[in-house]
Write an enzyme that holds these catalytic residues in place. Sequence first.
Site, mmCIF file in Angstrom:
data_model
loop_
_atom_site.group_PDB
_atom_site.id
_atom_site.type_symbol
_atom_site.label_atom_id
_atom_site.label_comp_id
_atom_site.label_asym_id
_atom_site.label_seq_id
_atom_site.Cartn_x
_atom_site.Cartn_y
_atom_site.Cartn_z
ATOM 1 N N ASP A 1 -6.423 -7.024 3.825
ATOM 2 C CA ASP A 1 -7.533 -6.319 3.179
ATOM 3 C C ASP A 1 -8.507 -7.346 2.612
ATOM 4 O O ASP A 1 -9.716 -7.275 2.830
ATOM 5 C CB ASP A 1 -6.993 -5.421 2.054
ATOM 6 C CG ASP A 1 -8.113 -4.700 1.324
ATOM 7 O OD1 ASP A 1 -9.017 -4.185 2.005
ATOM 8 O OD2 ASP A 1 -8.088 -4.668 0.078
ATOM 9 N N LYS B 1 2.885 -15.494 2.160
ATOM 10 C CA LYS B 1 3.106 -16.170 0.876
ATOM 11 C C LYS B 1 4.606 -16.440 0.785
ATOM 12 O O LYS B 1 5.298 -15.994 -0.144
ATOM 13 C CB LYS B 1 2.591 -15.266 -0.267
ATOM 14 C CG LYS B 1 2.539 -15.927 -1.619
ATOM 15 C CD LYS B 1 1.461 -16.989 -1.753
ATOM 16 C CE LYS B 1 1.521 -17.658 -3.124
ATOM 17 N NZ LYS B 1 0.595 -18.822 -3.208
ATOM 18 N N ASP C 1 -3.306 -18.229 0.055
ATOM 19 C CA ASP C 1 -4.322 -18.860 -0.799
ATOM 20 C C ASP C 1 -5.054 -19.950 -0.024
ATOM 21 O O ASP C 1 -6.282 -20.089 -0.108
ATOM 22 C CB ASP C 1 -3.708 -19.394 -2.111
ATOM 23 C CG ASP C 1 -2.446 -20.211 -1.907
ATOM 24 O OD1 ASP C 1 -1.914 -20.281 -0.771
ATOM 25 O OD2 ASP C 1 -1.969 -20.801 -2.905
ATOM 26 N N TYR D 1 0.823 -1.211 0.000
ATOM 27 C CA TYR D 1 0.000 0.000 0.000
ATOM 28 C C TYR D 1 0.858 1.262 0.000
ATOM 29 O O TYR D 1 0.480 2.275 -0.571
ATOM 30 C CB TYR D 1 -0.909 0.032 1.234
ATOM 31 C CG TYR D 1 -2.238 -0.639 1.044
ATOM 32 C CD1 TYR D 1 -2.318 -1.961 0.616
ATOM 33 C CD2 TYR D 1 -3.426 0.036 1.288
ATOM 34 C CE1 TYR D 1 -3.539 -2.580 0.453
ATOM 35 C CE2 TYR D 1 -4.653 -0.577 1.131
ATOM 36 C CZ TYR D 1 -4.712 -1.881 0.714
ATOM 37 O OH TYR D 1 -5.920 -2.488 0.549
ATOM 38 N N ASP E 1 -12.225 -8.898 4.448
ATOM 39 C CA ASP E 1 -13.522 -8.780 3.765
ATOM 40 C C ASP E 1 -14.173 -10.156 3.601
ATOM 41 O O ASP E 1 -15.382 -10.300 3.730
ATOM 42 C CB ASP E 1 -13.358 -8.125 2.390
ATOM 43 C CG ASP E 1 -13.621 -6.622 2.445
ATOM 44 O OD1 ASP E 1 -13.538 -6.051 3.552
ATOM 45 O OD2 ASP E 1 -13.906 -6.027 1.393
HETATM 46 C C1 IPM Z 1 -10.399 -1.101 3.908
HETATM 47 C C2 IPM Z 1 -10.612 -0.444 2.587
HETATM 48 C C3 IPM Z 1 -9.400 0.411 2.261
HETATM 49 C C4 IPM Z 1 -8.199 -0.507 2.163
HETATM 50 C C5 IPM Z 1 -9.500 1.265 0.990
HETATM 51 C C6 IPM Z 1 -10.766 2.070 0.963
HETATM 52 C C7 IPM Z 1 -8.303 2.157 0.840
HETATM 53 O O1 IPM Z 1 -10.856 -1.377 1.593
HETATM 54 O O2 IPM Z 1 -10.328 -0.396 4.923
HETATM 55 O O3 IPM Z 1 -10.281 -2.318 3.969
HETATM 56 O O4 IPM Z 1 -7.965 -1.116 1.125
HETATM 57 O O5 IPM Z 1 -7.497 -0.636 3.155
HETATM 58 MN MN MN Z 2 -10.885 -3.425 2.289
#
Ligand code: IPM
Ligand code: MN
Length: 367
Positions: A252, A195, A228, A144, A256
């Site tokens: 990230d 990884k 993975d 990032y 999710d």
């Molecule tokens: C999160 C979001 C952010 C990230 C984006 C919006 C920059 O997806 O907080 O997970 O990728 O970290």
């Molecule tokens: Mn995210």
Amino acid sequence: MPTLKFAVLPGDYIGPEVMTEALRVLDHVAAREKLTLSYQVADVGGAGIDRHGKALPDSTLALCRESDAILFGSVGGPKWEKLPPKEQPERAALLPLRKAFNLFANIRPGLLYKDLVDASPLKAERIPDGIDIVCIRELTGGIYFGQPKTTTTLDNGEQQAVDTMVYKTSEIERIAEVAAVTARARGRRVCSVDKANVLETSVLWRKTVTAYFAAKHPDLELTHMYVDNAAMQLARNPNQFDVLFTENMFGDILSDEMAVICGSLGMMSSASLGTGLNSFGKPFGLYEPAGGTAPDIAGKGIANPCAQILSGALMLRYSFGLDAVATKIEAAVRKVVTVDGVRTGDIAFGRPTVGTKGMADAIIAAL
Ligand code: IPM
Ligand code: MN
């Protein structure tokens, strides 16, 4: 009577709606617990762009600097989607905030109550008791922020883009400590995800984490998994994990995935802790729900405020050291949703629903 000073950044679409309710819950708790709240509201995200020309206005950043924590809503949405990626509310607000306050540790509880297993896309028989795991994501390093990060035109006219994944030992050790402390307060098991069969940063990650746990936390169980495989295992049997621990981009994606298997995004809170200590001698932190701005339901008063309320609880725990008060809020949310069966639309499954305010009213009553 301690004064809890925090910045309130509601953001866009449902952000302000759920923030209003979270503040109502916090005000109620403060009155009962004899705490003084001192919070100021500021624009961020699309609201920042519209009113100050910037997703993170200078005045908002200044307010955050004077505060002991940030309670964040959600930013972004269709209104600003045509902006160049670097100016999009999400990226232009969150990434600079993470950098400005060294918010290196992202903690996301992956909690699904037993009563809500229908909210998960996983088969109920795989999660008979719901889900209870935590994802610890490194938040200020890796691909990032690594340099160089450029797009150039090659001699033959085609374009080439470069992102750089970088990690230093010290960055890995400080997040390993957060994973260890988190695991110590729960099931005492950490699974470090990398990884290491391909990436140099992952080889260093695995080596550093192994040495760190051997030296500082030999009594905790440490395992390693390739990313993975971790993605598959989360979908197969999430409860095999206790604390899932990984670098920025893997985190990230995995966090999710974890959020979706835990059912409604309306229930997912998160904490991002900085390296600096606030005036309470606790980590400065940013607290936000994981669900986003939900433009489709904005303005209707039906968004689930639980994630924002639970993020407020995390703020009390981590930045103000009020663990017992945080636990009361978490218990109230759990009771209202499970025992009382009070549901917003996202977690209703055929039951009658309440709106954003109705859910907060029920939580306040339970408190
Ligand atoms: C999160 C979001 C952010 C990230 C984006 C919006 C920059 O997806 O907080 O997970 O990728 O970290
Ligand atoms: Mn995210």
